[in-house]
Scaffold this active site. Sequence first.
Site, PDB file in Angstrom:
ATOM      1  N   GLY A  46     -13.472 121.422  15.687  1.00 51.97           N
ATOM      2  CA  GLY A  46     -14.741 121.278  14.977  1.00 51.97           C
ATOM      3  C   GLY A  46     -15.360 119.929  15.295  1.00 51.97           C
ATOM      4  O   GLY A  46     -14.643 118.961  15.556  1.00 51.97           O
ATOM      5  N   GLN A  51     -20.839 112.765  15.005  1.00 56.29           N
ATOM      6  CA  GLN A  51     -19.693 112.275  15.786  1.00 56.29           C
ATOM      7  C   GLN A  51     -20.085 111.945  17.229  1.00 56.29           C
ATOM      8  O   GLN A  51     -19.329 111.274  17.938  1.00 56.29           O
ATOM      9  CB  GLN A  51     -18.534 113.282  15.759  1.00 56.29           C
ATOM     10  CG  GLN A  51     -17.928 113.441  14.352  1.00 56.29           C
ATOM     11  CD  GLN A  51     -16.788 114.431  14.348  1.00 56.29           C
ATOM     12  OE1 GLN A  51     -17.004 115.626  14.204  1.00 56.29           O
ATOM     13  NE2 GLN A  51     -15.572 113.946  14.527  1.00 56.29           N
ATOM     14  N   CYS A 115      -9.014 114.488  13.023  1.00 53.03           N
ATOM     15  CA  CYS A 115     -10.447 114.339  13.281  1.00 53.03           C
ATOM     16  C   CYS A 115     -10.615 113.695  14.652  1.00 53.03           C
ATOM     17  O   CYS A 115      -9.900 112.741  14.971  1.00 53.03           O
ATOM     18  CB  CYS A 115     -11.084 113.465  12.207  1.00 53.03           C
ATOM     19  SG  CYS A 115     -12.865 113.255  12.402  1.00 53.03           S
ATOM     20  N   LEU A 116     -11.543 114.209  15.431  1.00 50.09           N
ATOM     21  CA  LEU A 116     -11.778 113.624  16.756  1.00 50.09           C
ATOM     22  C   LEU A 116     -12.262 112.184  16.646  1.00 50.09           C
ATOM     23  O   LEU A 116     -12.129 111.417  17.606  1.00 50.09           O
ATOM     24  CB  LEU A 116     -12.787 114.480  17.543  1.00 50.09           C
ATOM     25  CG  LEU A 116     -12.237 115.844  17.989  1.00 50.09           C
ATOM     26  CD1 LEU A 116     -13.356 116.694  18.596  1.00 50.09           C
ATOM     27  CD2 LEU A 116     -11.092 115.687  18.979  1.00 50.09           C
ATOM     28  N   HIS A 157     -14.425 120.118   6.048  1.00 46.06           N
ATOM     29  CA  HIS A 157     -14.216 118.841   6.734  1.00 46.06           C
ATOM     30  C   HIS A 157     -15.477 118.444   7.504  1.00 46.06           C
ATOM     31  O   HIS A 157     -15.935 117.304   7.430  1.00 46.06           O
ATOM     32  CB  HIS A 157     -13.005 118.982   7.679  1.00 46.06           C
ATOM     33  CG  HIS A 157     -12.787 117.824   8.604  1.00 46.06           C
ATOM     34  ND1 HIS A 157     -11.667 117.026   8.555  1.00 46.06           N
ATOM     35  CD2 HIS A 157     -13.541 117.339   9.623  1.00 46.06           C
ATOM     36  CE1 HIS A 157     -11.750 116.086   9.489  1.00 46.06           C
ATOM     37  NE2 HIS A 157     -12.875 116.256  10.166  1.00 46.06           N
ATOM     38  N   GLU A 158     -16.043 119.408   8.230  1.00 42.54           N
ATOM     39  CA  GLU A 158     -17.232 119.112   9.047  1.00 42.54           C
ATOM     40  C   GLU A 158     -18.447 118.830   8.172  1.00 42.54           C
ATOM     41  O   GLU A 158     -19.268 117.971   8.493  1.00 42.54           O
ATOM     42  CB  GLU A 158     -17.527 120.269  10.010  1.00 42.54           C
ATOM     43  CG  GLU A 158     -16.412 120.588  11.005  1.00 42.54           C
ATOM     44  CD  GLU A 158     -15.907 119.377  11.771  1.00 42.54           C
ATOM     45  OE1 GLU A 158     -16.688 118.425  11.989  1.00 42.54           O
ATOM     46  OE2 GLU A 158     -14.717 119.370  12.136  1.00 42.54           O
ATOM     47  N   HIS A 161     -18.723 115.332   7.103  1.00 42.76           N
ATOM     48  CA  HIS A 161     -19.335 114.432   8.096  1.00 42.76           C
ATOM     49  C   HIS A 161     -20.854 114.355   7.894  1.00 42.76           C
ATOM     50  O   HIS A 161     -21.453 113.305   8.109  1.00 42.76           O
ATOM     51  CB  HIS A 161     -19.049 114.924   9.526  1.00 42.76           C
ATOM     52  CG  HIS A 161     -17.698 114.564  10.052  1.00 42.76           C
ATOM     53  ND1 HIS A 161     -17.281 113.261  10.218  1.00 42.76           N
ATOM     54  CD2 HIS A 161     -16.661 115.338  10.477  1.00 42.76           C
ATOM     55  CE1 HIS A 161     -16.056 113.250  10.724  1.00 42.76           C
ATOM     56  NE2 HIS A 161     -15.645 114.502  10.887  1.00 42.76           N
TER      57      HIS A 161
HETATM   58  C1  QAP Z   1     -11.305 118.978  11.839  1.00 40.08           C
HETATM   59  O1  QAP Z   1     -10.575 118.165  13.903  1.00 40.08           O
HETATM   60  C2  QAP Z   1     -10.091 119.632  11.264  1.00 40.08           C
HETATM   61  O2  QAP Z   1      -6.219 113.188  16.571  1.00 40.08           O
HETATM   62  C3  QAP Z   1     -11.436 119.111  13.325  1.00 40.08           C
HETATM   63  O3  QAP Z   1      -5.512 113.313  19.163  1.00 40.08           O
HETATM   64  C4  QAP Z   1      -8.819 119.380  11.754  1.00 40.08           C
HETATM   65  O4  QAP Z   1     -10.774 119.059  15.921  1.00 40.08           O
HETATM   66  C5  QAP Z   1     -10.218 120.464  10.206  1.00 40.08           C
HETATM   67  C6  QAP Z   1      -7.962 116.231  17.518  1.00 40.08           C
HETATM   68  C7  QAP Z   1      -7.719 119.994  11.196  1.00 40.08           C
HETATM   69  C8  QAP Z   1      -9.122 121.070   9.656  1.00 40.08           C
HETATM   70  C9  QAP Z   1      -7.872 120.868  10.145  1.00 40.08           C
HETATM   71  C10 QAP Z   1      -7.496 115.181  16.761  1.00 40.08           C
HETATM   72  C11 QAP Z   1      -7.612 116.287  18.863  1.00 40.08           C
HETATM   73  C12 QAP Z   1      -8.839 117.259  16.961  1.00 40.08           C
HETATM   74  C13 QAP Z   1      -6.678 114.218  17.318  1.00 40.08           C
HETATM   75  C14 QAP Z   1     -10.264 118.230  15.214  1.00 40.08           C
HETATM   76  C15 QAP Z   1      -6.318 114.285  18.664  1.00 40.08           C
HETATM   77  C16 QAP Z   1      -6.790 115.324  19.438  1.00 40.08           C
HETATM   78  C17 QAP Z   1      -9.316 117.228  15.700  1.00 40.08           C
HETATM   79 CO    CO Z   2     -13.835 115.131  11.669  1.00 42.04          CO
END
Ligand code: QAP
Ligand code: CO
Length: 194
Positions: A46, A51, A115-116, A157-158, A161
């Site tokens: 997401g 971001q 989170c990215l 979560h999004e 943001h």
């Molecule tokens: C939000 O997060 C989310 O640390 C989206 O090294 C995440 O896409 C909502 C990511 C989990 C619910 C559950 C994070 C990739 C991606 C990192 C993401 C990383 C590589 C996070």
């Molecule tokens: Co995020």
Amino acid sequence: MTIRPIIEVPDKRLKTVSQPVTEVTDDTRALMNDMLETMYDANGIGLAAIQIGVASRVIVMDISQRAQADSPPEEKAEEDAAEDIDLTGETGPRFFVNPEIVWVSEETNNYQEGCLSVPGFYDDVERPSQCRVAFLDYDGAAQELECDGLLATCIQHEMDHLEGIVFLDRLSRLKRQIVLKKIAKAERDAAGAK
Ligand code: QAP
Ligand code: CO
């Protein structure tokens, strides 16, 4: 489509409240395409427009990308195969413009979120387990979607943001400060190594 740089904490821009989109145009779709490519490139599930530094109420998501970053290649192939026969309709890219949460369940769950914009850090966040979201889709058509599981967690979560909230803001002050200190130290070490 272009991969754009992802803004990371503690960048203040992540605290911006994003503005509603007045009309879904080709420019909006170009933004969504860039966001999707950026998200896939970073192995995310997401991404909100802020971001990549754009303060518009736009989100892209593909929860079939789940655990990409963590899974070994064999498992990833199995996950992909499982997703291919998933009939829940929860796979593939999704686009949300001006999303509004119209209902949340009383029931909550804990999900280990990442989170990215906070690379390398994950922690449990409690949120409603189900929600219903009204939004405009890729074509600008009004839609409503009942969300459950990872989809419900991810959309919430999004949507945080869009209000300038990062999942770290939902952790205890102590946990947040530990993560921010680690990030600051990593930043210093990287600068020193140059
Ligand atoms: C939000 O997060 C989310 O640390 C989206 O090294 C995440 O896409 C909502 C990511 C989990 C619910 C559950 C994070 C990739 C991606 C990192 C993401 C990383 C590589 C996070
Ligand atoms: Co995020």
